[in-house]
Enzyme design. Sequence first.
Site, PDB file in Angstrom:
ATOM      1  N   THR A 264      -1.306   4.142 -11.137  1.00  0.00           N
ATOM      2  CA  THR A 264      -1.795   4.995 -10.050  1.00  0.00           C
ATOM      3  C   THR A 264      -1.329   4.440  -8.714  1.00  0.00           C
ATOM      4  OG1 THR A 264      -3.788   3.659  -9.723  1.00  0.00           O
ATOM      5  CG2 THR A 264      -3.962   5.530 -11.239  1.00  0.00           C
ATOM      6  N   ASP A 265      -1.231   5.317  -7.717  1.00  0.00           N
ATOM      7  CA  ASP A 265      -1.198   4.814  -6.355  1.00  0.00           C
ATOM      8  C   ASP A 265      -2.555   4.157  -6.108  1.00  0.00           C
ATOM      9  OD1 ASP A 265      -0.589   4.181  -3.763  1.00  0.00           O
ATOM     10  OD2 ASP A 265       0.042   6.186  -3.168  1.00  0.00           O
ATOM     11  N   TRP A 266      -2.680   3.472  -5.009  1.00  0.00           N
ATOM     12  CA  TRP A 266      -3.826   2.562  -4.795  1.00  0.00           C
ATOM     13  C   TRP A 266      -5.132   3.329  -4.547  1.00  0.00           C
ATOM     14  CZ3 TRP A 266      -0.092   0.454  -6.800  1.00  0.00           C
ATOM     15  CH2 TRP A 266       0.110  -0.911  -6.889  1.00  0.00           C
ATOM     16  N   THR A 267      -5.698   3.779  -5.660  1.00  0.00           N
ATOM     17  CA  THR A 267      -6.808   4.715  -5.654  1.00  0.00           C
ATOM     18  C   THR A 267      -8.101   4.024  -6.065  1.00  0.00           C
ATOM     19  OG1 THR A 267      -5.139   6.143  -6.679  1.00  0.00           O
ATOM     20  CG2 THR A 267      -7.342   7.050  -6.475  1.00  0.00           C
TER      21      THR A 267
END
Length: 765
Positions: A264-267
């Site tokens: 994931t992107d930094w979620t």
Amino acid sequence: MAATTAFAQLKLTSDNIDEVLKAMTLEEKATLVVGYNEYMSSFFTGGDNGMLGQNADRVPGAAGQTQAVERLGIPITVLTDGPAGVRIAPTREGTNQTFYATGFPIGTLLACTWDQELIEAVGRSMGNEVLEYGCDVLLAPGMNIHRSPLCGRNFEYFSEDPLVAGKVAAAYTRGIQSNGVGVSLKHYAVNSQETNRMECDEVVDQRALREIYLKNFEIAVRESDPWTIMSSYNKLNGEYTQQSRDLLTTILRDEWGFNGIVMTDWTGARDIAAQLHAGNDLMEPGMPSQSQDVINAVKNGKLDVADLDICVRRLLEYVVKTPSFKGYKYSDKPDLKAHAAVTRQSATEGMVLLKNEAGTLPLQGTPTVALFGVTSYDFIAGGTGSGNVNKAYTVDLVEGLTQAGLKVTDDLSSYYKKYIAYAKAEYDISRAASFWDQLGSVQAPELSVARYTIDQQALKADVAIVTIGRQAGEGGDRTIDGDFTLSALERTLLNNVNEAFHAQGKKVIVIMNIGGPIETASWKGLADAILLAWAPGQEAGNSVADLLTGKANPSGKLTMTFPVSIMDIPSSRNYPNVLPEVASSEFSFGGGKPEKKNVDYTLHAEGINVGYRFFDTEGVEVSYPFGYGLSYTTFAYSKPTVKATRTGFQATITVTNTGSVAGKEAVQLYVAAPSGGLAKPAKELRSFAKTRLLQPGESQVLTFDVTNYGLASFNIDTQCWESPAGKYQVLFGANVEDIRATGIYTLSKAFSLQAHDVLRPNRDL
Ligand code: BGC
């Protein structure tokens, strides 16, 4: 007894992945699929995220890690931003050693070189820093499509055209990965804006999705075998990309054959069962509660352990490739000097000469230059946010020109320098040290210079340079007034410099130190020469000086259109905060409302009408067309050939340097399709190539390979890629408006390839 001992000693190797997977407990699996690093993870749990370099992570300041499972010999691996170099903390507690990384040119500049070999070479240097600073993956390249010039992160991305973006990303990936470290293609997919990027639903029809917004990723996946891909923050047609099995498995893996990991992107936490089921193998930056969520989801039947195992297996396959797993002894001392030279040279190849009246450039002799514009003295090397590199220095224009033997008027210099120091001190005092501030670099606002001072400079100096600077970065989109367009102050400055210097028979050069297109049509007449320098990395001033003095010859060309007006672009009617109906306070960064808004790419005839596909087809005038760029020499195109191959055609063109200095030429191969199939843009880029440095009179034959699949459009009625039979015009262009030679390719039998019917826009959301 013996079996127990063997089990106790089981350690991961590249040959025993099945066995290790079998031996893993649910808790261990739940650990592996969730990253953790103190610096970033605590930010998402609302803790004090600390300051760069002040934490216990293995490589301080790196964006993320995967977790260790020590019992099984699975080490931590380290993920670091990208894309303009390695983003780590430059200093660390307890040592005087510094850990600066090279600030390479931004992605957009690299793309504008149109030179895949050069980009691969830059990637090799960058990847070496990843390796030598103890990291395993560079969170790059950024490769979203330049849908609108207003996207705040376009500087990290490559082009409005998916073929350019895909080929450039593939070259970059091959270069980085040649070091035995990985990349992460990002942000997959359709992350075309920063505004409300975490919640916004991007509504895209299947044709535009396949042909424009996914094609770039498809090319990079097929041509460079990236280790990882980063799923984006946003939703796509109603679903978070991170939870979309259609996107992460059906298209990415089943259709394109991707076999690495998706992170994931930094979620923060989302529906982890859905993420893992979709094929999103790794949650970053990761929080312990997410591991617990995995355990709970398996226990309560929401997550099939078979789905979890697929992700864990892919993670193990990733881990065994990494330098961390192999125990690589990194030096923390990459050859920064050698990489600075790579930066200096590569930057000259992606700068674009937009105007050069009456041979204004290259400068003759060693003139005295009056340097206007604050960024002349504080050159912007790169963008802000996660794409910002902690570099040791940036060479400004004064330094660059002086080192090249030119003189700069001292009084004007000291006037600007004093002002910049003052403005920055003010800013430092007044701002809070927020998270985003730590990731940025401060630009002083433009300075007003009195007409009298400008007149005096016109008497003293031989030539004027005006630098127009624009800082862009993560976390916000650009505005139109004073960012896309010039500010009133910049206009006045340009007008006054133009009048004062022209009154003395002296020339005015504009340097654009920007990350994305600005409006140029209204003021380009005021300059004798315009050099688009982009944000060229830490050797900025030297790279610009190399071109201004003719030590290097410009060969960059635009990978995007410079429109006359922002409202000429179809996406402007749909883009947030341009028109009142799409402007809303709900579009704030990060914390968009749950009931959100969507951004609808299907309205106002947008769809595939991105960039030149629209302007060229509709005949709408532009300021500078896609593919445009001048040189100090001239080139002739001759002897075009086109011959059919088993899968499509091969074309060649002979390029001859007809001028008086050595230079390189990027040739673009466009194809105009026959009628009979879907309505198509007037022509589309299907291949490109660049010559080596050609001496005056020298020629080179360039070769272009195009497949029938590469010519195809996506038919949403049949869910097939289709190329109708008939005669295709093969167009060899210096830019999209300047076709220099043509050929014909005859496709005797229509081409068709079935795809999956997935990711339909859901209009009821
Ligand atoms: C950005 C990514 C970046 C990540 C880690 C995110 O906010 O969107 O591009 O790689 O942070 O720093």
